[in-house]
Design an enzyme around this catalytic site. Structure first.
Site, PDB file in Angstrom:
ATOM      1  N   THR A 194       5.462 -34.813  -1.566  1.00 36.93           N
ATOM      2  CA  THR A 194       5.350 -33.421  -1.113  1.00 36.93           C
ATOM      3  C   THR A 194       6.654 -32.725  -1.483  1.00 36.93           C
ATOM      4  O   THR A 194       7.711 -33.042  -0.938  1.00 36.93           O
ATOM      5  CB  THR A 194       5.128 -33.340   0.412  1.00 36.93           C
ATOM      6  OG1 THR A 194       3.974 -34.126   0.740  1.00 36.93           O
ATOM      7  CG2 THR A 194       4.898 -31.902   0.849  1.00 36.93           C
TER       8      THR A 194
ATOM      9  N   LYS B  17      -1.013 -28.146  -0.074  1.00 41.31           N
ATOM     10  CA  LYS B  17      -0.367 -29.046   0.904  1.00 41.31           C
ATOM     11  C   LYS B  17       0.472 -28.228   1.894  1.00 41.31           C
ATOM     12  O   LYS B  17       0.555 -28.556   3.084  1.00 41.31           O
ATOM     13  CB  LYS B  17       0.500 -30.069   0.152  1.00 41.31           C
ATOM     14  CG  LYS B  17       1.325 -30.989   1.023  1.00 41.31           C
ATOM     15  CD  LYS B  17       0.519 -32.058   1.735  1.00 41.31           C
ATOM     16  CE  LYS B  17       1.416 -32.875   2.653  1.00 41.31           C
ATOM     17  NZ  LYS B  17       0.734 -33.976   3.301  1.00 41.31           N
TER      18      LYS B  17
ATOM     19  N   LYS C  82      11.662 -31.341   5.920  1.00 36.56           N
ATOM     20  CA  LYS C  82      11.694 -31.043   4.482  1.00 36.56           C
ATOM     21  C   LYS C  82      10.486 -30.166   4.122  1.00 36.56           C
ATOM     22  O   LYS C  82      10.611 -29.157   3.443  1.00 36.56           O
ATOM     23  CB  LYS C  82      11.678 -32.370   3.717  1.00 36.56           C
ATOM     24  CG  LYS C  82      11.633 -32.302   2.213  1.00 36.56           C
ATOM     25  CD  LYS C  82      10.282 -32.657   1.632  1.00 36.56           C
ATOM     26  CE  LYS C  82       9.712 -33.996   2.014  1.00 36.56           C
ATOM     27  NZ  LYS C  82       8.354 -34.238   1.570  1.00 36.56           N
TER      28      LYS C  82
END
Ligand SMILES: NC(=O)c1ccc[n+]([C@@H]2O[C@H](COP(=O)([O-])OP(=O)(O)OC[C@H]3O[C@@H](n4cnc5c(N)ncnc54)[C@H](OP(=O)(O)O)[C@@H]3O)[C@@H](O)[C@H]2O)c1
Length: 289
Positions: A97, A172, A240
């Site tokens: 990701t 995502k 993150k």
């Protein structure tokens, strides 16, 4: 059967690479901590390479699942990166990701080198990776996705082609934005129920099938009650991801107030020393005993 490489044998990468080996592909792995790659090869019957470049030589498909943007750059275009070992027309699929910016950059770099690149982040967590039932959302060239799809079916059951390079990562981000508030709401609800001395098994049996139900409730409430968090999706990775979502939202002129708040709550969890624990550890802020 294809010749494939897998770079990054963490919580997600290890079982994903194992599914590729079980499906009959010839798998070469690379891991930064070399001992893990040796152990994987001994258990799964593939081979371990000394660098991402060596791992990628002769492979039809190279898969990566590392940490963040910098890690991905390092294993692809950094010294001894996979791009330097790949043969013409081979495909690199990234499952990390990361930002839409870095994957668009790598897509362009791959084209220059007559290689192919797909951004294909996954959801479904550690359990999805272990069961081979991940959801995968891909961006890049559709023809390349169709070529790669049968191989990725070794570990993913829902595979969606989303559009041009970066579309997988943008999808995502939508996924992570949806999750942000749910984990905090579940934490507050469970902490409240426990403080009220309710029988939480009965509470969950009563409410899980209704409007309060969620993937988080189905898969995390039991371990949250039992105070178990040493597995799953790390808080450090969630922060993150929120960083990536908030940067992109700024570019799009969209506001994400709940994400911003929950990001700060996770910052407190990191200060408690729980950054490598599953995101459901958010309840620890509310329930310190
Ligand atoms: N865990 C989940 O539930 C989940 C779900 C969906 C998506 N993701 C995403 O998938 C990615 C991996 O997650 P994970 O949970 O598998 O992480 P993890 O357990 O921390 O594993 C990370 C892997 O990347 C390697 N790595 C990190 N930085 C590297 C670098 N600079 N060069 C080479 N290798 C490097 C690590 O090597 P070492 O062994 O040497 O540390 C390790 O193999 C993250 O982007 C995460 O956000 C995770």
């Amino acid at each position: 059967m294809a010749k494939v490489s897998f770079i990054g044998l963490g919580t997600m990468g290890w079982p994903m690479a194992s599914h590729l080996a079980k499906a009959g592909h010839t798998v070469t792995v690379f891991n930064r901590t070399a001992s893990k790659a040796q152990k994987w090869a001994a258990e799964n019957g593939g081979s371990a390479a000394a660098t991402p470049c060596d791992a990628a030589v002769d492979s039809d498909f190279v898969f990566t699942c590392v940490g963040n943007d910098d890690d991905l750059r390092q294993v692809t275009t950094g010294p001894d990166g996979a791009f330097y070992g790949m043969k013409k027309d081979a495909v690199l699929v990234d499952h990390t990701t990361v930002s839409a910016t870095v994957v668009r950059e790598l897509y362009a770099e791959a084209k220059k080198r007559e290689l192919n690149f797909l951004d294909a982040p996954v959801s479904g967590g550690q359990a999805g990776a272990e069961k081979g039932s991940l959801t995968l959302m891909a961006g890049g060239d559709e023809e390349i996705f169709r070529r790669t799809e049968p191989v990725m079916q070794a570990y993913a059951t829902t595979l969606q082609f989303m559009g041009p390079s970066g579309s997988g990562q943008l999808t995502k981000m939508v996924n992570q934005i949806c999750i942000a508030g749910i984990v905090e709401s579940l934490s507050e609800a469970l902490a409240f129920g426990l403080a009220a001395k309710l029988d939480m098994q009965k509470v969950l049996a009563a409410i899980a099938g209704g409007a309060a139900g969620s993937w988080q409730m189905a898969n995390r409430s039991q371990t949250m009650i039992e105070d178990k968090f040493d597995f799953g999706f790390a808080v450090d990775w969630m922060r993150k991801d929120f960083g990536i979502c908030m940067d992109e939202a700024k570019r799009l002129g969209v506001s994400l107030p709940v994400c911003a708040l929950v990001d700060q709550l996770y910052a407190e969890v990191q200060k408690m020393g729980l950054g490598r624990q599953d995101t459901s550890t958010l309840i620890k802020r509310l329930r310190r005993n």
